[in-house]
Design a protein around this motif. Structure first.
Motif, PDB file in Angstrom:
ATOM      1  N   ILE A   1      94.833  66.701  91.985  1.00 52.94           N
ATOM      2  CA  ILE A   1      95.894  67.984  91.388  1.00 52.94           C
ATOM      3  C   ILE A   1      97.178  67.090  91.042  1.00 52.94           C
ATOM      4  CG2 ILE A   1      97.170  69.698  91.511  1.00 52.94           C
ATOM      5  CD1 ILE A   1      94.804  70.956  93.208  1.00 52.94           C
ATOM      6  N   LEU A   2      97.561  66.377  92.052  1.00 52.66           N
ATOM      7  CA  LEU A   2      98.950  65.669  91.859  1.00 52.66           C
ATOM      8  C   LEU A   2      98.611  64.480  90.682  1.00 52.66           C
ATOM      9  CD1 LEU A   2     101.782  65.121  92.611  1.00 52.66           C
ATOM     10  CD2 LEU A   2     101.024  63.414  94.447  1.00 52.66           C
TER      11      LEU A   2
ATOM     12  N   ALA B   1      99.320  62.803  85.164  1.00 49.85           N
ATOM     13  CA  ALA B   1      98.481  62.238  83.873  1.00 49.85           C
ATOM     14  C   ALA B   1      99.163  63.042  82.725  1.00 49.85           C
ATOM     15  CB  ALA B   1      97.140  62.501  84.047  1.00 49.85           C
ATOM     16  N   ALA B   2      99.659  64.431  82.898  1.00 51.99           N
ATOM     17  CA  ALA B   2     100.219  65.324  82.060  1.00 51.99           C
ATOM     18  C   ALA B   2     101.743  64.594  81.475  1.00 51.99           C
ATOM     19  CB  ALA B   2     100.115  66.811  82.449  1.00 51.99           C
ATOM     20  N   LEU B   3     102.125  63.962  82.434  1.00 51.58           N
ATOM     21  CA  LEU B   3     103.665  63.437  82.147  1.00 51.58           C
ATOM     22  C   LEU B   3     103.467  62.343  81.133  1.00 51.58           C
ATOM     23  CD1 LEU B   3     104.975  63.781  85.705  1.00 51.58           C
ATOM     24  CD2 LEU B   3     105.633  65.355  83.806  1.00 51.58           C
ATOM     25  N   LEU B   4     103.858  62.646  80.018  1.00 48.71           N
ATOM     26  CA  LEU B   4     104.316  61.382  78.812  1.00 48.71           C
ATOM     27  C   LEU B   4     105.704  61.232  78.857  1.00 48.71           C
ATOM     28  CD1 LEU B   4     102.660  59.460  77.127  1.00 48.71           C
ATOM     29  CD2 LEU B   4     102.743  61.219  75.387  1.00 48.71           C
TER      30      LEU B   4
ATOM     31  N   LYS C   1      94.629  58.217  84.545  1.00 51.57           N
ATOM     32  CA  LYS C   1      93.391  59.038  84.415  1.00 51.57           C
ATOM     33  C   LYS C   1      92.854  59.505  85.346  1.00 51.57           C
ATOM     34  CE  LYS C   1      92.314  56.331  80.072  1.00 51.57           C
ATOM     35  NZ  LYS C   1      91.219  55.512  79.330  1.00 51.57           N
ATOM     36  N   VAL C   2      92.129  60.592  85.571  1.00 51.40           N
ATOM     37  CA  VAL C   2      91.484  61.502  86.467  1.00 51.40           C
ATOM     38  C   VAL C   2      89.934  61.167  86.079  1.00 51.40           C
ATOM     39  CG1 VAL C   2      90.903  63.474  87.603  1.00 51.40           C
ATOM     40  CG2 VAL C   2      93.226  62.988  86.902  1.00 51.40           C
ATOM     41  N   ASP C   3      89.217  60.220  86.894  1.00 54.47           N
ATOM     42  CA  ASP C   3      87.974  60.063  86.555  1.00 54.47           C
ATOM     43  C   ASP C   3      87.051  60.230  87.991  1.00 54.47           C
ATOM     44  OD1 ASP C   3      88.458  58.752  84.397  1.00 54.47           O
ATOM     45  OD2 ASP C   3      89.314  56.789  85.187  1.00 54.47           O
ATOM     46  N   ASP C   4      85.879  60.561  87.681  1.00 56.52           N
ATOM     47  CA  ASP C   4      84.856  60.882  88.709  1.00 56.52           C
ATOM     48  C   ASP C   4      85.014  61.859  89.819  1.00 56.52           C
ATOM     49  OD1 ASP C   4      83.572  58.287  87.789  1.00 56.52           O
ATOM     50  OD2 ASP C   4      84.958  57.254  89.193  1.00 56.52           O
ATOM     51  N   TYR C   5      85.823  62.812  89.283  1.00 54.55           N
ATOM     52  CA  TYR C   5      86.247  64.112  89.974  1.00 54.55           C
ATOM     53  C   TYR C   5      84.825  64.927  90.168  1.00 54.55           C
ATOM     54  CZ  TYR C   5      88.032  68.574  91.788  1.00 54.55           C
ATOM     55  OH  TYR C   5      88.500  69.472  92.301  1.00 54.55           O
ATOM     56  N   GLN C   6      84.343  65.193  89.243  1.00 49.02           N
ATOM     57  CA  GLN C   6      83.000  66.113  89.264  1.00 49.02           C
ATOM     58  C   GLN C   6      81.918  65.587  90.111  1.00 49.02           C
ATOM     59  OE1 GLN C   6      82.074  67.536  85.561  1.00 49.02           O
ATOM     60  NE2 GLN C   6      83.701  68.991  85.436  1.00 49.02           N
TER      61      GLN C   6
END
Length: 492
Positions: free
Chosen positions: A268-269, A274-277, A322-327
């Motif tokens: 989540i952090l 990742a949403a901060l550009l 990037k947020v990878d392999d979470y699922q």
């Protein structure tokens, strides 16, 4: 072994042949154990714990800690709360239904009229809140969370009876009520509030009058009472021979669930990051740009905006992670948690993606076996205990003729995945003589006595109205229904 060990063995054997024999046997056993990698004590097995304790000693001194951690997980971890709800809803559902068994339908109805007024109303609860079905739900939920729960019989007489149909009530107590400060009672040993006789069976429970963690008990001295085993039902799951105490069902997966929660928080952090550009603006030291106008047009960028920058400036955008392999990770981790509890991953997560009918049915069949075992635990330890108290109270009060009263306990209906085919299979089992009608009815969560009585009433009323009789033999099977819907026999 080395010459030192050989010399020492020879010396010990010379001084004490018996001790030498024991050393030789111990060395032989050690060599045999080394044939199993898991029995080795090398680097690969470092950190493995294998104490030689019995079932109750394994959790001695840490049982309260395990309960507290389990309760906290159910309060604050969504998957722990979901697992408890899955177990509770599948084991007791809307209630394990009692029914009176008696040769006479008239006497059966009279007995049930009294029992239903007591068992199926809040009159059963010492606090006047729960009926038998609600108590079953609390019992299995507490056994899941705490590993065990106590049900205490409270005898009611005189003004305390409050016009109860039967002279007893049931009080549900958490295991925290057990007084672990008592260590003996005469010749009997008391361990963690449970008193054992010299032959090892339970004789009594030492129970606090109030919960030690109650808000109104702060600063007050706790007092406990010795309650004979006849007045206490101790409901828990047995996993090992000789086990008399329970442990939370989340115990094998607590570490995994804690690590899953930590992983989720980290992801989540990471997602927030990742949403901060951000835009980093650099300036040439010789650009001569007025400092008050350096960020003009760059303070807040809007979609589709075209902004010019002063000469000598450069704008560089950050590259968030990037947020990878979470699922995939969560899928495997939650599958391990579900297996450790004894339920399916789909029931734990509610995720049915990638599950077809066959795989869903196979997984559900495995879980149904566990549910049946847990239902038997509730019936044998709680429902039949309440039945015993009911019989004893019935005999003392002589409500009706004091003949032997027996109850059947029917678990809730198991949801059918394919009702047409499964009902058809049940009917074939009955016709083939491999199953009884009443057993099938109980499998579906129905009361055979009630069905028999209602069918007789239906037949009587149909006869009075001169209607044609109906029955299972007149109903089309699922295969006949499909044939009528698809007369050409084409594959659909």
């Amino acid at each position: 072994m080395g010459w030192i060990g050989t010399t020492l063995d020879a010396l010990v054997s010379e001084i004490s042949p018996e001790a030498g024999r024991r050393r030789a046997l111990a060395r032989s056993a050690a060599k045999l154990a080394m044939n199993y990698d898991a029995a080795s004590r090398g680097r690969r097995a470092a950190g493995w714990k294998a104490p030689a304790t019995d079932a109750d000693a394994a959790a001695f001194g840490v049982r309260a800690r395990l309960r507290q951690l389990s309760r906290d997980m159910v309060r604050n971890r969504p998957y722990a709360a979901r697992a408890r709800e899955v177990v509770t809803s599948n084991v007791v559902g809307t209630g394990i239904v009692p029914s009176v068994v008696h040769e006479s339908a008239e006497v059966q109805a009279q007995i049930w009229a009294v029992l239903s007024e007591h068992l199926l109303t809040p009159a059963l609860d010492a606090r006047g809140e729960l009926d038998l079905y609600a108590m079953q739900e609390v019992v299995i939920g507490t056994v899941f969370t705490d590993g065990e729960v106590l049900a205490r019989r409270r005898i009611r007489r005189g003004k305390y009876a409050r016009d109860l149909p039967l002279g007893f009530q049931v009080e549900l107590l958490e295991a925290d009520h057990l007084d672990d400060t008592v260590t003996s009672w005469g010749k009997n040993e008391v361990i963690e509030g449970v008193e054992y006789s010299p032959i090892g069976d339970i004789e009594a429970y030492h129970i606090f009058d109030e919960h030690p963690g109650s808000a109104r008990m702060r600063g007050l001295k706790l007092t406990s009472r010795r309650v004979p085993w006849q007045d206490v039902l101790h409901i828990r799951r047995f996993d090992r021979p000789g086990q008399l105490r329970g442990v939370p069902w989340l115990a094998p997966v607590m570490m995994t669930m804690g690590e899953i929660s930590d992983y989720q928080e980290a992801q989540i952090l990471k997602q927030k990051m990742a949403a901060l550009l951000a835009a980093v603006v650099t300036y040439d030291k010789d650009s001569g740009v007025d400092p008050s106008k350096r960020l003009k047009g760059l303070e807040a960028l809007e979609p589709g905006a075209v902004v010019g920058t002063p000469e000598g400036t450069a704008v560089n955008f950050t590259t968030p992670p990037k947020v990878d392999d979470y699922q995939p990770f969560m899928r495997e981790a939650l599958g391990a948690v579900a297996m450790g509890i004894g339920i399916t991953r789909e029931s734990l997560t509610g995720d049915l993606s990638g599950v077809n009918f066959s795989s869903g049915r196979m997984g559900r069949m495995e879980m149904d076996r566990n549910v049946e075992r847990w239902q038997r635990m509730v019936i044998m330890q709680f429902c039949m205990g309440v039945e015993r108290w009911m019989r004893e109270s019935w005999a003392m009060q002589r409500v009706l003729p004091t003949e032997i009263i027996r109850l059947n306990h029917t678990p809730p209906r198991r949801p059918l995945i394919d009702p047409n085919d499964e009902i058809d299979a049940f009917l074939k089992q009955i016709e083939g003589g491999v199953n009884s009608r009443q057993n099938v009815q109980r499998t579906l969560g129905l009361d055979p006595e009630r069905i028999r009585r209602e069918r007789a009433e239906d037949a009587q009323k149909d006869g009075d109205a001169k209607l044609a009789p109906t029955g299972a033999s007149n109903l089309p099977t699922a295969r006949e229904n499909r044939a009528k819907a698809n007369p050409e026999g084409t594959v659909t």
